[in-house]
Structures are given as structure tokens and as C-alpha cells.
Design a protein around this motif. Sequence first.
Motif, short mmCIF file in Angstrom:
data_model
loop_
_atom_site.label_atom_id
_atom_site.label_comp_id
_atom_site.label_asym_id
_atom_site.label_seq_id
_atom_site.Cartn_x
_atom_site.Cartn_y
_atom_site.Cartn_z
N HIS A 79 0.81 -1.23 0.00
CA HIS A 79 0.00 0.00 0.00
C HIS A 79 0.85 1.28 0.00
CE1 HIS A 79 0.84 0.04 4.31
NE2 HIS A 79 0.34 1.26 4.37
N ASP A 80 2.02 1.22 0.63
CA ASP A 80 2.84 2.44 0.73
C ASP A 80 4.05 2.40 -0.20
OD1 ASP A 80 1.58 4.22 2.38
OD2 ASP A 80 2.61 3.59 4.22
N LYS A 134 5.96 5.40 -1.36
CA LYS A 134 6.88 6.17 -0.50
C LYS A 134 8.33 5.99 -0.96
CE LYS A 134 4.21 6.74 3.70
NZ LYS A 134 4.00 6.30 5.09
N HIS A 190 2.45 10.14 -2.28
CA HIS A 190 2.86 8.73 -2.37
C HIS A 190 1.77 7.79 -2.88
CE1 HIS A 190 1.17 8.26 1.77
NE2 HIS A 190 1.01 7.00 1.42
N HIS A 221 -5.87 4.61 -0.08
CA HIS A 221 -5.90 4.23 1.33
C HIS A 221 -5.88 5.44 2.27
CE1 HIS A 221 -1.50 4.39 0.58
NE2 HIS A 221 -1.39 4.71 1.86
N HIS A 222 -5.73 6.66 1.72
CA HIS A 222 -5.81 7.86 2.58
C HIS A 222 -7.10 8.65 2.34
CE1 HIS A 222 -1.97 7.65 4.62
NE2 HIS A 222 -1.41 7.31 3.47
N ASP A 240 -4.03 0.82 8.35
CA ASP A 240 -2.90 1.73 8.20
C ASP A 240 -2.81 2.69 9.39
OD1 ASP A 240 -0.84 3.26 7.00
OD2 ASP A 240 -2.29 4.61 6.08
FE LIG Z 1 0.12 5.72 3.00
#
Ligand SMILES: [Fe+2]
Length: 406
Positions: A195-196, A199, A224, A248-249, A277
Motif C-alpha cells: 500500500h505504501d 513512499k 505517495h 488508502h488515505h 494503516d
Molecule cells: Fe500511506
Amino acid sequence: MTTNIKKIPVHELKLGMYLTGFEGGWFASPFWSSRFKLVNADDLRLALSSGLKECWIDTNLGLDIETPTAVVQYEIAVVQAAVQNRNRSALTLDEELINAAGLCKTARQLIISMFSDARLGKVMDTSICTGLVDDIVCSVERHPGALISLSRLKAGDDYTYMHSVAVCALMVALAKAMKLPINDVREAGLSGLLHDIGKAKIPLEILNKPSTLSEEEFATIKRHPEHGFDALLNGGVSDRVRQVCLHHHERMDGCGYPHKQAGKAILLMARMAAVCDVYDAVTSNRPYKRGWDPADALAKMISWKGHFDPKVLSAFIEVVGIYPIGSLVRLKSEKLAVVVEQNRNSYTRPWVKIFYCAASACVLPAELVDLANTNDDYVVGSEDRERFPSEVIEKLWAGNLAVKST
Ligand SMILES: [Fe+2]
């Protein structure tokens, strides 16, 4: 033993064959494990009714398609006996904690290499994640608390990598609690792991900055999700996994980023990822802040109206319990312990690691105890974590199992 892989029609499968995969790959398989001996009639029925056309078997590890009837009969008797003895909880919790520590190490290495590829702009090869996610799914199925507990332990710059492992384990446990089909459980795990990944495109001095971010730095970090969506374009993952990276944010009230999606317009798996998260982020220790106690974190997340999908959050609370894994609790016996596994039949009698006697102010040798199997001890409440340095608590209950950065 050498392998002898043979492709056969699925309708030719029979008990005693060693299955190594289905045409259509890992996501098409209706099973938790990708390679195993067919030892149970229910598994055979599941394969035959899967709608899949072809599969692979290893004839050195199981029956061949032309095996004589007498051998088949014998093998069926053997495998039926194996079914009687089969126990999905074959590992004790202590054994699972050791297994989970190994998984954390492997996952950390794998995530580091994927971040490195993404940083260099290489095409991502996510196929290397599938076996790992399978192993994580199996570990979470046996003892959900083991991997969830250990992945909470993060050191310094390792945060981003171990956070990915933690969200993966939480997503698997949540998807299972929501009774999603097995392929969705796997995809939830893979989504958590990746998911990240965006980054990787954020400069490390911003990503690991120990002090408050400037407005400009925060704007950089907020890109990201889009970086991750782009990085996985040819990465061999489904569109849904990419959508989790991208969304996801987002928040239920439309105040999230990057697209200010609201309510059910946000993909279910992205709503699940939002909960996992944030929970892992706020409960993790960072160089500049102490992680919240898991029980406090849940209480705060419930109070943030408009942030999370309430139904997903309720299912998540079912997963982690009222004294979530990693909580510091006080027992009736005045001993202090850390919760390492839930007990679905009694939330006040989880598995705990006892390490301190508050009555005598003595450190005790860390001991794993199933409170459901003790007559007169149970959790009476949360204990204030501020009394103990978090490293001391972690060292006491996790011993040497925490994954160290090298
Ligand atoms: Fe994230």
C-alpha cells in the motif's frame, strides 16, 4: 527428491495427488496454500467445483493420473487418516511466534528490495510476494496474534518496511473476519504489503524526518498514493491492489486525499486499508513519539467521526479485541502482562506474556499464559504504559524475536 510436474485436467484430480498450482495462477486457486497433497474430500470437491480447467501435480510427491486403482484405494485410506489428524493449529503459539519472527525477517528483506527497485524506477516484480503472502495468510489463520504482535515492533528507519508487514497481517485478519472469499483475503494481504510502495519515491530525508514536516514536505509525502499507483502499472497486480495504493488515505466524509472520494465510492479494500494503516501508524513507536496504547488508539479512532467506515471499524475491533494485541494489561493477580493473542470466547482472558509483578515491584521471567486455561486470573484493565520505557516492555515480552535492522 526431484520434482515431476505434470499438467492435468482439473476433473482428473483425485485424493492422494500432490497439487502444485492451477492454470490462471495464484489468485485463481481456491486454496490457502499453493502446494499441498490433496488429503481431504472437501478440498477435492472445492477443486472440482472451482470452474478451473487445468492444474499441475507433482507425481513424485503424490499419485499420478495413471496410478492403479489398488494404489489409489490405499492412498485414500492413508490420506483419510491424515485428515483425522490434521490440525490447522499444529503450531503452538510459542512456535508460531518464532515462525512469525522468521516471516517478519523475510518480509522486511523483500519489501526493502521492492522499495529499492521502485526507487530506481525498475519495473516491479510482485510475483515474489505471492509465496510470502501465502505464508502470512497461513500464520494468521493459525495464530493471528503472533505476526500482528511482532510486526508492531519497529526500529528507527525500518518503520516504513515493518509498517507494510504489519498492515499486510492486519488486512489478512480483517478480510478473514469479514468472511471475504479466499482470493480476496490474499489480495487484501498483498494490498497491505504494497500500500505504501509509493513512499519509495519520497526523499528519505523527508520520509524519515524526526521532526514536524513543513507544509511543502507534507505535500510531497501526500503524493505517495499516486506514485504507488503508477509504480505498480506493470507490476503484475490486479487493478484493485493498485486502487488500494491510490485510495488508502481517502476518508468517508470526503476529506481525505488524493481524490477526496467519499463513502462507498471508496473501494471496500481501500476502506479496510485506511483502518489498518492508521491503527498501526498510531500504535507504533517512532523516534519522535511514543506509540499509543492499542486500546486508547481504538477508542480515539471510534471517536473520529467521518474518518472510517463504521462497519469496517467494527469488524476490525472484533479482530483486535477490547484489549488489543500489544496492550499492557493488569491481571487480577496484580501481575502485568502484554496481550499476544485474543481468545474469541472471552475477551478478558486472552493469551498474555506475564513479565512483572506490580504487588512486589519485581520483574518476572517472561511467561506465556493462556488465561482461558487458568481458574482465577483474568484481565482487570489496561495499565498505564508511561510507567515503563516501551523498549523494556517489548524486550520483556518479545525477547529476541523482534526483527532488528541491520
Ligand atoms: Fe500511506
